[in-house]
Scaffold this active site. Structure first.
Site, PDB file in Angstrom:
ATOM      1  N   HIS A  49      34.234  90.906  62.742  1.00 18.75           N
ATOM      2  CA  HIS A  49      33.246  89.822  62.777  1.00 18.75           C
ATOM      3  C   HIS A  49      33.988  88.509  62.998  1.00 18.75           C
ATOM      4  O   HIS A  49      35.070  88.294  62.448  1.00 18.75           O
ATOM      5  CB  HIS A  49      32.469  89.793  61.464  1.00 18.75           C
ATOM      6  N   LYS A  91      43.917  79.805  51.378  1.00 22.18           N
ATOM      7  CA  LYS A  91      44.351  78.975  50.253  1.00 22.18           C
ATOM      8  C   LYS A  91      45.411  79.685  49.420  1.00 22.18           C
ATOM      9  O   LYS A  91      45.282  80.872  49.123  1.00 22.18           O
ATOM     10  CB  LYS A  91      43.152  78.626  49.373  1.00 22.18           C
ATOM     11  N   LYS A  98      45.123  76.854  44.321  1.00 22.60           N
ATOM     12  CA  LYS A  98      43.744  76.432  44.538  1.00 22.60           C
ATOM     13  C   LYS A  98      42.829  77.270  43.651  1.00 22.60           C
ATOM     14  O   LYS A  98      42.705  78.473  43.823  1.00 22.60           O
ATOM     15  CB  LYS A  98      43.335  76.643  45.997  1.00 22.60           C
ATOM     16  N   PHE A 117      25.041  96.140  72.144  1.00 21.65           N
ATOM     17  CA  PHE A 117      25.944  95.236  71.448  1.00 21.65           C
ATOM     18  C   PHE A 117      27.362  95.506  71.981  1.00 21.65           C
ATOM     19  O   PHE A 117      28.155  96.190  71.332  1.00 21.65           O
ATOM     20  CB  PHE A 117      25.849  95.472  69.942  1.00 21.65           C
ATOM     21  N   ASP A 143      39.717  77.465  43.565  1.00 24.85           N
ATOM     22  CA  ASP A 143      38.656  78.154  44.305  1.00 24.85           C
ATOM     23  C   ASP A 143      38.976  79.637  44.410  1.00 24.85           C
ATOM     24  O   ASP A 143      38.084  80.488  44.313  1.00 24.85           O
ATOM     25  CB  ASP A 143      38.531  77.589  45.724  1.00 24.85           C
ATOM     26  N   GLU A 145      42.821  76.531  57.827  1.00 24.81           N
ATOM     27  CA  GLU A 145      41.537  76.923  58.405  1.00 24.81           C
ATOM     28  C   GLU A 145      41.769  77.452  59.822  1.00 24.81           C
ATOM     29  O   GLU A 145      42.668  76.990  60.528  1.00 24.81           O
ATOM     30  CB  GLU A 145      40.567  75.742  58.467  1.00 24.81           C
ATOM     31  N   GLU A 166      46.794  72.039  56.081  1.00 23.08           N
ATOM     32  CA  GLU A 166      47.913  71.332  55.472  1.00 23.08           C
ATOM     33  C   GLU A 166      48.779  72.315  54.695  1.00 23.08           C
ATOM     34  O   GLU A 166      48.260  73.230  54.045  1.00 23.08           O
ATOM     35  CB  GLU A 166      47.426  70.248  54.503  1.00 23.08           C
ATOM     36  N   LYS A 205      28.216  94.792  61.380  1.00 19.41           N
ATOM     37  CA  LYS A 205      27.586  94.313  60.143  1.00 19.41           C
ATOM     38  C   LYS A 205      26.833  95.472  59.512  1.00 19.41           C
ATOM     39  O   LYS A 205      26.341  96.365  60.209  1.00 19.41           O
ATOM     40  CB  LYS A 205      26.616  93.166  60.421  1.00 19.41           C
ATOM     41  N   ASP A 245      30.200  85.058  69.453  1.00 16.59           N
ATOM     42  CA  ASP A 245      29.762  84.045  68.504  1.00 16.59           C
ATOM     43  C   ASP A 245      31.010  83.410  67.909  1.00 16.59           C
ATOM     44  O   ASP A 245      31.942  84.121  67.512  1.00 16.59           O
ATOM     45  CB  ASP A 245      28.912  84.677  67.399  1.00 16.59           C
ATOM     46  N   ALA A 246      31.069  82.106  67.817  1.00 17.38           N
ATOM     47  CA  ALA A 246      32.250  81.437  67.283  1.00 17.38           C
ATOM     48  C   ALA A 246      32.463  81.801  65.818  1.00 17.38           C
ATOM     49  O   ALA A 246      31.515  82.069  65.075  1.00 17.38           O
ATOM     50  CB  ALA A 246      32.111  79.923  67.436  1.00 17.38           C
ATOM     51  N   ARG A 250      33.127  81.219  55.898  1.00 16.17           N
ATOM     52  CA  ARG A 250      31.665  81.242  56.044  1.00 16.17           C
ATOM     53  C   ARG A 250      31.031  82.512  55.492  1.00 16.17           C
ATOM     54  O   ARG A 250      29.821  82.700  55.642  1.00 16.17           O
ATOM     55  CB  ARG A 250      31.279  81.081  57.519  1.00 16.17           C
ATOM     56  N   LYS A 251      31.799  83.380  54.871  1.00 17.59           N
ATOM     57  CA  LYS A 251      31.239  84.625  54.351  1.00 17.59           C
ATOM     58  C   LYS A 251      31.542  84.766  52.862  1.00 17.59           C
ATOM     59  O   LYS A 251      32.021  85.795  52.379  1.00 17.59           O
ATOM     60  CB  LYS A 251      31.792  85.819  55.142  1.00 17.59           C
ATOM     61  N   ASP A 303      33.832  85.450  61.921  1.00 22.55           N
ATOM     62  CA  ASP A 303      34.265  84.718  60.724  1.00 22.55           C
ATOM     63  C   ASP A 303      35.368  85.462  59.989  1.00 22.55           C
ATOM     64  O   ASP A 303      36.293  84.848  59.440  1.00 22.55           O
ATOM     65  CB  ASP A 303      33.083  84.484  59.783  1.00 22.55           C
ATOM     66  N   LYS A 304      35.294  86.791  59.981  1.00 19.27           N
ATOM     67  CA  LYS A 304      36.327  87.570  59.292  1.00 19.27           C
ATOM     68  C   LYS A 304      37.638  87.585  60.071  1.00 19.27           C
ATOM     69  O   LYS A 304      38.715  87.655  59.484  1.00 19.27           O
ATOM     70  CB  LYS A 304      35.831  88.995  59.053  1.00 19.27           C
TER      71      LYS A 304
END
Length: 391
Positions: free
Chosen positions: A17, A271, A275, A236, A277, A45, A58, A171, A244-245, A250-251, A19-20
């Site tokens: 995917h 990260k 961090k 597909f 998060d 990123e 960074e 998916k 798709d960008a 985002r997941k 994003d992955k």
């Protein structure tokens, strides 16, 4: 009283995917740097589109350990190759990769680094959640665990060469029926997968993927009344960043509990473990899982809150949804008395300053087995007796 009879749905996305793809590239850079300097600071990123990948972010690392832009681009390219992208619009050998990773702001570093008069502080403010429940042996919610497992099995077959008609992007979505608060059957299965043969139709794709779906769910969970949607939009063939960008982070619901528990909003991939998060979310899962494994509750949600530059969490909150065998207040006290939840305490206890992160960036950060080299250390059941003794 909590609802007892209902439907609940979670989704997963494959390593291919878009994003992955970006999450895995970002964590590949994290691993590359941590392998050279365990205490490095990293926030990377990745963005991807048709035959183009951009690395941003960074890092704070000693000059002798600093990867060159070319090394980071090569690592990104190797990740794309490992995922399996060799299509015209996104090919590991031909896609253009640009690197805009630069040195971390000194303002951030001075607030986070340890000094003579203070311990290392949290890398940012925020709230993190950990969750566990008795729905599955992995102490994970059933819908997200099943959704991940479907795609993992399909990917394993694709990589092994057993399913050449499958391509990297996919998916899944599983709707689970609950009765008496327990998962009992699959109400609906949704799978959309990229394929290599442009003439394949939905029925053809179902013939390929159905054995993996049946293997992924407990025996008897899929019955004659289970609803199937396989490639419901039809063909597909064009997938991944060409279709798709993609973008890192985002997941976040796919990465955690599939919506069955709250989320603080912070992504994990790209990260380093200073961090919170990332590291505090891992710590919260570790503690919540051990609370449930200790028999203190059938469901446990743990919230932690941090302020940038401050070591100790601002709050520790436990919700056991009325399933507890001792009070949530007692569980909170046992956690505070026995488990260090400072950024340094978390990293030390879970040994997070290691190159163990790319493997987390697809098919979920939780519900995986602890690995010999320290991967998924937060899934270990090593606090059970400690928590019991503190009560």
């Amino acid at each position: 009283m909590a609802r007892q009879n209902y439907l609940f749905t979670s989704e997963s996305v494959s390593e291919g995917h878009p994003d992955k793809v970006c999450d895995q590239i970002s964590d590949t850079i994290v691993d590359l740097i941590l392998a050279r300097q365990a205490e490095a600071r990293i926030a990377v990123e990745t963005a991807a589109t048709t035959n183009r990948v951009v690395l941003m972010g960074e890092i704070n690392v000693a000059r002798e350990n600093l990867p060159t832009p070319a090394e980071m681009c090569d690592a990104a390219r190797a990740t794309i190759r490992d995922i399996g992208y060799e299509q015209d619009g996104f090919h590991h050998a031909t896609c253009e990769i640009e690197c805009f990773i630069h040195e971390q702001s000194s303002d951030i570093a001075q607030g986070v680094d340890a000094a003579e008069n203070k311990d290392e502080g949290a890398g940012d403010q925020g709230i993190m959640f950990g969750y566990a429940c008795t729905e599955t042996p992995e102490l994970m919610p059933a819908p997200i665990l099943f959704s991940h497992r479907i795609l993992q099995l399909m990917a394993e077959a694709r990589h092994a060469g057993r399913e050449p008609l499958l391509a990297p992007d996919a998916k899944s979505q599983v709707t689970v029926e609950y009765r008496g608060g327990k998962p009992v059957r699959a109400h609906t299965i949704v799978v959309s997968t990229q394929h290599t043969d442009p003439n394949m139709e939905s029925g053809d794709v179902r013939q390929v993927i159905e054995p993996y779906v049946l293997q992924a769910l407990p025996q008897g969970f899929i019955d004659a009344n289970t609803i199937w949607h396989v490639n419901p939009t039809g063909r597909f063939v064009i997938g991944g960043p060409d279709g798709d960008a993609g973008l890192t982070g985002r997941k976040i619901i796919v990465d955690t509990y599939g919506g069955a528990a709250p989320h603080g909003g912070g992504a994990f991939s790209g990260k380093d473990p200073t961090k919170v998060d990332r590291s505090a979310a891992y710590a919260a899962r570790h503690v919540a899982k051990n609370v449930v494994a200790a028999g203190l509750a059938e469901r446990c949600c743990l919230q932690l809150a941090y302020a940038i530059g401050v070591a100790e969490p601002l709050s520790v909150y436990v919700d056991t949804y009325g399933t507890e065998t001792v009070s949530p207040e007692c569980i909170e006290k046992a956690i505070r008395d026995t488990v260090s939840l400072t950024p340094r305490g978390i990293r030390t206890r879970l040994e997070l300053n290691r190159p163990i992160y790319r493997r987390t960036a697809a098919y979920g950060h939780f519900g995986r087995a602890p690995e010999a080299d320290g991967g998924f250390s937060w899934e270990a059941l090593d606090l059970v007796e400690t928590l019991k003794a503190a009560l």
